[in-house]
Design a protein around this motif. Structure first.
Motif, short mmCIF file in Angstrom:
data_model
loop_
_atom_site.label_atom_id
_atom_site.label_comp_id
_atom_site.label_asym_id
_atom_site.label_seq_id
_atom_site.Cartn_x
_atom_site.Cartn_y
_atom_site.Cartn_z
N ALA A 370 -6.69 2.96 4.33
CA ALA A 370 -5.54 3.78 4.77
C ALA A 370 -4.36 2.88 5.11
N ARG A 371 -4.63 1.80 5.84
CA ARG A 371 -3.55 0.89 6.23
C ARG A 371 -2.99 0.14 5.02
N SER A 372 -3.84 -0.15 4.05
CA SER A 372 -3.38 -0.82 2.84
C SER A 372 -2.37 0.05 2.09
N VAL A 373 -2.69 1.35 1.95
CA VAL A 373 -1.75 2.27 1.29
C VAL A 373 -0.47 2.38 2.11
N PHE A 374 -0.62 2.50 3.43
CA PHE A 374 0.54 2.62 4.33
C PHE A 374 1.48 1.42 4.17
N ASP A 375 0.93 0.22 4.16
CA ASP A 375 1.75 -1.00 4.08
C ASP A 375 2.47 -1.13 2.75
N ARG A 376 1.90 -0.56 1.69
CA ARG A 376 2.50 -0.70 0.37
C ARG A 376 3.52 0.38 0.06
N MET A 377 3.64 1.37 0.92
CA MET A 377 4.60 2.46 0.68
C MET A 377 6.02 1.94 0.85
N GLN A 378 6.86 2.24 -0.15
CA GLN A 378 8.25 1.79 -0.09
C GLN A 378 9.08 2.67 0.84
N GLU A 379 8.65 3.91 1.01
CA GLU A 379 9.35 4.85 1.88
C GLU A 379 8.34 5.54 2.78
#
Length: 561
Positions: A370-379
Motif C-alpha cells: 500500500a505504501r509503495s503505491v502511495f509513494d509512487r503516486m504523482q498526484e
C-alpha cells in the motif's frame, strides 16, 4: 475535404465558416480551416475567433485554443471571449488554467466577470475540492452581484457538495425562493447529498421534489440512484425511470445496474444489461461495478474477461470497478494480478485509481505494498492521505500514521473530516492519548471543521481503550450534540474490555433505544454480563434477542497471503 473546398469557393462566407468549424472531427482538419480563416481575415472577428477556440477545446487541444485567445487584441477586454476561454479550460479539465485566467483578468481591472463567468470558475473550484478556494470564489460571486442568478446558485450548491460541505449547500438551497428553484437546483442538492454519503437525505429531498410537482429530470434520477439502499426505494425509482421515458437512456440504464447491484439484486442488474442493444465500455464497467457492489468478485472478473475478449480496452473507470471487486476477496495474490493489469493497460493512473489500489492493499493486510503505491503516486488528494493513514492505524502502526499526517500538513495538504477520523482512529488503536486530544482540539482551531459524531466516537474509543472510563463518560455527557450509535457503541465496547458493568448497562440502555435491531449490541452486553459472573442477566439478554427474532452474525475471515 468538401466543406473546406466550399469555404474557399464561397470566399469563406460566415455561415460556411461556422458549419466548417462545427463539423471538424479532428485537430488536423480544424487546423486546415483555421489556415483558411487566417488567409481570409475572419480571425479578426471576435465571433469567429471565439467559435474557433471553442472548437479547438472540443477536439481536446487546449493549447491551440489558448493560442487563438492570446492572438486576439481584445482578449483582455471582451467578457464574451474571456468566458469562452474559461469554459474551454473547464471542458478540457484544465481547472488551474481557468483560475489563473480569472486572476489575470481581475488584475487587469478591465473586464468585469458576469453570471456566465462564474459557473466555470465555481466548477473549477469544486473539482479541486478545496473549501478555502471555494469560499473565495463564492465571495467574488457576491462582490459582483451574481449571487441571485439561478445558474450561479446551482453551480455553488454543486461546488460545496464536491468540497464536502453539504450544510453550506443546503443553506444556499433553503435561501432560494421556491419560485427560483429549477429542476437543476433540486438535482444539484440531491447530488451533493449523494456525493457525501447522506443517502437518506438525498432520498427524502427527491421525494420532496416529487411532492412539489417538479418534473423528473434525467440528472435528478442519476443523482438519486446512488442514494438508494433498499429494494423498495430501488423499485420505486426504477418505475419512475420507466414512466418518465428515461428508461432507454444508456446513462440511466448504467446507473440502474449499479443501483440494483448495491441492493444485491444482481439478477435485475443483469437483466437491464442484457436489454442494452449497443453496449459501450461504460455499460460493461457498470455491470462489473454492480457485481463488485453485490460482493460477487468472481462474476466481476469473469465479466471483465468477457469484455476484453470482445475487443473492449478497459479504461480507468473499468479498472476502478475491478479493484473494488477485488477488495472483497482480500487476497494479496489477486491484488497483484489486478495491479499488473492496470500497469499493462494504462501508462499512468489517476488519483482515484491510485487511492483505490492503496485501499486494496490495506484491505489485503499488505501495508508495505500500500505504501509503495502511495509513494509512487504523482498526484494525491485528501482521500489518498486518509486511506494510507487509516491503513497504518488499522494495522497497529499508530506512530507511522501520525508521521504521515505530519508529512501531509508539511506538504500543505488540508485534511478533511475523513482524514481526521483516520488520525483519531490510529491514535485510539495505538493508545496515543495526548496525540488524540491534540488532533481533536485542532479540528476547529486549525481547520475550521466542526467535530461530527464519528470524531466523538473515536475519542470515546481512545479514552475507553486506555481505561479512562470516567473521562469517557464525562466526555459523552459534555457533548454539544446528541450522542449517536457510534459513540455509545464505543463506550460499551470499552466497558467490555475493562469489565465495568454499571457503565455498560448505562451505555447499553441508550444504545438499544437507538439501535434495537442490531444483534451485535445484545451479544456484547451478554458477554459483559457473563465475564462479570452474572449468568442470569446474560441469559435474559439472549432470551430477549430470541423474542425479537434477532440472530448473531457468523464471523469469518477471507484474508489470504
Amino acid at each position: 475535404m468538401k466543406i473546406l473546398q466550399d469555404v474557399r469557393m464561397r470566399a469563406v462566407a460566415a455561415d460556411t465558416c461556422i458549419l466548417s468549424l462545427k463539423t471538424c472531427p479532428t485537430l488536423d482538419a480544424l487546423k486546415s480551416v483555421h489556415a483558411v480563416m487566417l488567409q481570409s481575415g475572419l480571425t479578426l472577428n471576435i465571433f469567429f475567433s471565439t467559435a474557433l477556440l471553442s472548437r479547438y477545446a472540443a477536439v481536446g487541444s487546449i493549447h491551440h485554443a489558448y493560442a487563438v485567445f492570446s492572438s486576439i487584441s481584445a482578449a483582455a477586454t471582451d467578457v464574451f471571449l474571456v468566458n469562452a476561454m474559461l469554459q474551454s479550460f473547464v471542458d478540457c479539465a484544465r481547472f488551474d488554467g481557468s483560475l489563473l485566467l480569472y486572476r489575470r483578468m481581475r488584475r487587469s481591472g478591465i473586464t468585469t466577470p458576469d453570471h456566465f463567468s462564474f459557473p466555470c470558475l465555481v466548477k473549477a473550484a469544486g473539482c479541486f475540492g478545496d473549501f478555502a478556494l471555494a469560499s473565495s470564489i463564492h465571495r467574488e460571486v457576491i462582490r459582483f452581484g451574481c449571487a441571485s442568478h439561478v445558474l450561479v446558485c446551482n453551480s455553488i450548491i454543486a461546488m460545496y457538495g464536491r468540497c464536502g460541505r453539504t450544510e453550506l449547500a443546503r443553506a444556499l438551497f433553503d435561501e432560494m425562493p421556491h419560485s427560483r428553484r429549477s429542476a437543476v437546483t433540486w438535482s444539484c442538492m440531491i447530488g451533493a447529498y449523494a456525493q457525501n454519503g447522506f443517502n437518506q437525505l438525498g432520498i427524502l429531498l427527491f421525494r420532496h421534489m416529487m411532492g412539489r410537482g417538479i418534473g423528473v429530470s434525467r440528472s435528478a434520477l442519476l443523482n438519486v440512484m446512488p442514494c438508494v439502499s433498499t429494494e423498495s426505494d430501488a423499485q420505486s425509482i426504477f418505475r419512475l425511470v420507466v414512466a418518465s421515458g428515461h428508461g432507454s437512456h444508456q446513462a440511466v440504464q448504467n446507473a440502474a445496474m449499479r443501483m440494483f447491484g448495491r441492493i444485491d439484486r444482481i439478477d435485475i442488474a443483469r437483466s437491464i444489461f442484457l436489454q442494452i442493444v449497443d453496449k459501450d465500455l461504460f455499460s460493461w464497467s457498470s455491470m462489473i461495478e454492480a457485481y463488485a457492489q453485490s460482493d460477487s468478485p468472481f462474476d466481476a472478473f469473469q465479466h471483465f474477461i468477457e469484455m476484453t475478449l470482445l475487443g473492449f480496452r478497459p479504461d480507468s473507470v473499468t479498472l476502478l470497478s475491478l479493484v473494488r471487486a477485488c477488495c472483497t476477496m482480500r487476497s494479496v495474490q489477486q491484488a497483484h494480478l489486478v495491479h499488473g493489469i492496470i500497469l499493462r493497460t494504462l501508462s499512468s493512473y489517476n488519483v482515484s485509481l491510485g487511492t483505490a489500489l492503496v485501499d486494496l492493499y490495506v484491505n489485503c493486510g499488505s501495508i508495505r505494498h500500500a505504501r509503495s503505491v502511495f509513494d509512487r503516486m504523482q498526484e494525491r488528494n485528501a482521500r489518498t492521505w486518509s486511506t494510507m493513514i487509516s491503513g497504518y492505524g488499522i494495522h497497529g502502526h499508530g506512530k507511522e500514521a501520525l508521521r504521515l499526517y505530519d508529512q501531509m500538513r508539511r506538504n500543505r495538504e488540508n485534511p478533511d473530516h475523513i482524514t481526521l477520523v483516520a488520525v483519531l482512529s490510529a491514535c485510539s488503536h495505538a493508545g496515543l492519548i495526548a496525540e488524540g486530544w491534540e488532533c481533536f482540539e485542532s479540528m476547529e482551531r486549525d481547520f475550521g471543521i466542526t467535530p461530527g459524531l464519528e470524531h466523538y466516537a473515536c475519542m470515546v474509543d481512545l479514552l475507553g481503550r486506555a481505561g479512562q472510563l470516567d473521562e469517557a463518560r464525562n466526555f459523552v455527557e459534555g457533548m454539544p450534540i446528541e450522542p449517536g450509535v457510534g459513540v455509545w457503541g464505543s463506550l460499551l465496547g470499552a466497558c467490555r474490555i475493562h469489565s465495568n458493568l454499571e457503565l455498560a448497562e448505562h451505555a447499553a440502555k441508550a444504545l438499544l433505544e437507538l439501535d434495537g435491531c442490531n444483534p451485535g449490541r445484545y451479544v456484547l452486553l451478554s458477554h459483559i454480563y457473563s465475564s462479570t459472573g452474572k449468568q442470569a442477566e446474560a441469559e435474559k439478554i439472549r432470551k430477549l434477542m430470541t423474542e425479537r427474532g434477532l440472530k448473531k452474525f457468523v464471523g469469518h475471515t477471507s484474508i489470504h497471503s
